[in-house]
Scaffold this motif. Structure first.
Motif, short mmCIF file in Angstrom:
data_model
loop_
_atom_site.label_atom_id
_atom_site.label_comp_id
_atom_site.label_asym_id
_atom_site.label_seq_id
_atom_site.Cartn_x
_atom_site.Cartn_y
_atom_site.Cartn_z
N THR A 147 32.82 9.44 49.68
CA THR A 147 34.03 9.08 48.96
C THR A 147 33.89 9.27 47.46
N PHE A 148 32.80 8.74 46.87
CA PHE A 148 32.67 8.70 45.42
C PHE A 148 31.68 9.69 44.84
N GLY A 149 30.78 10.24 45.63
CA GLY A 149 29.77 11.15 45.11
C GLY A 149 28.53 10.38 44.66
N SER A 150 28.07 10.67 43.45
CA SER A 150 26.84 10.05 42.94
C SER A 150 27.01 8.55 42.75
N MET A 151 25.90 7.82 42.91
CA MET A 151 25.90 6.37 42.73
C MET A 151 24.73 5.99 41.82
N TRP A 152 24.85 4.82 41.20
CA TRP A 152 23.84 4.35 40.27
C TRP A 152 23.51 2.90 40.53
N LEU A 153 22.32 2.50 40.03
CA LEU A 153 21.91 1.10 39.98
C LEU A 153 21.85 0.72 38.51
N ARG A 154 22.33 -0.46 38.19
CA ARG A 154 22.26 -0.90 36.79
C ARG A 154 21.73 -2.31 36.72
N CYS A 155 20.94 -2.57 35.70
CA CYS A 155 20.39 -3.89 35.44
C CYS A 155 21.04 -4.40 34.16
N ASP A 156 21.77 -5.50 34.27
CA ASP A 156 22.44 -6.05 33.10
C ASP A 156 21.49 -6.84 32.21
N SER A 157 20.33 -7.26 32.74
CA SER A 157 19.37 -8.02 31.94
C SER A 157 18.68 -7.14 30.91
N CYS A 158 18.14 -6.01 31.35
CA CYS A 158 17.44 -5.14 30.40
C CYS A 158 18.29 -3.93 30.01
N ARG A 159 19.54 -3.88 30.48
CA ARG A 159 20.52 -2.87 30.10
C ARG A 159 20.02 -1.45 30.36
N ARG A 160 19.60 -1.25 31.60
CA ARG A 160 19.14 0.07 32.06
C ARG A 160 19.94 0.47 33.29
N PHE A 161 19.95 1.77 33.55
CA PHE A 161 20.55 2.27 34.78
C PHE A 161 19.74 3.44 35.28
N ALA A 162 19.87 3.72 36.59
CA ALA A 162 19.16 4.82 37.21
C ALA A 162 20.02 5.37 38.34
N PRO A 163 19.90 6.66 38.59
CA PRO A 163 20.63 7.20 39.75
C PRO A 163 20.07 6.62 41.04
N LEU A 164 20.94 6.36 41.98
CA LEU A 164 20.52 5.80 43.25
C LEU A 164 20.07 6.92 44.17
N ARG A 165 18.78 6.90 44.50
CA ARG A 165 18.21 7.88 45.43
C ARG A 165 17.77 7.13 46.67
#
Length: 119
Positions: free
Chosen positions: A18-36
């Motif tokens: 439905t959406f294509g690429s997805m990510w994980l994000r951490c609001d504590s350390c303000r980082r994100f990474a692609p979800l593999r």
């Protein structure tokens, strides 16, 4: 005419279709990474899976939008490590080493944990 939907509902495979690429994000350390995800995870119910940050060990949120496209998230940094290792605090939580007897999280069914703010 449209054919049958190729993925079961509420799975990572359905989200990816439905959406294509997805990510994980951490609001504590303000980082994100692609979800593999490994192939076996694509057919799992995304509502029952939780993720943790490999940097700080906090809760990582699953998102279908790139964090830089969201208002107020342009200061998030991308985590570009190829093989990040699990944070020791998250590893202990997964193994149950941080659980104390009688905690409410042990008695709440997994399907109902989202109602109480627990993952």
């Amino acid at each position: 005419m449209v054919g049958p939907w190729p993925a079961a509902p509420y799975t990572f495979r359905a989200l990816r279709k439905t959406f294509g690429s997805m990510w994980l994000r951490c609001d504590s350390c303000r980082r994100f990474a692609p979800l593999r995800l490994p192939p076996g995870y694509l057919d799992r119910d995304y509502r029952t899976v939780s993720f943790s940050c490999s940097v700080c060990g906090g809760v990582a949120e699953h998102t279908v939008t790139h964090p830089h496209t969201e208002t107020g998230m342009d200061d998030y940094r991308e985590d570009v490590r190829e093989q990040p290792e699990r944070h020791p605090k998250a590893h202990a939580r997964i193994l149950g080493a941080d659980r104390q007897p009688g905690r409410a999280s042990e008695f709440v069914p997994p399907a109902d944990r989202h109602k109480f703010g627990r993952r």
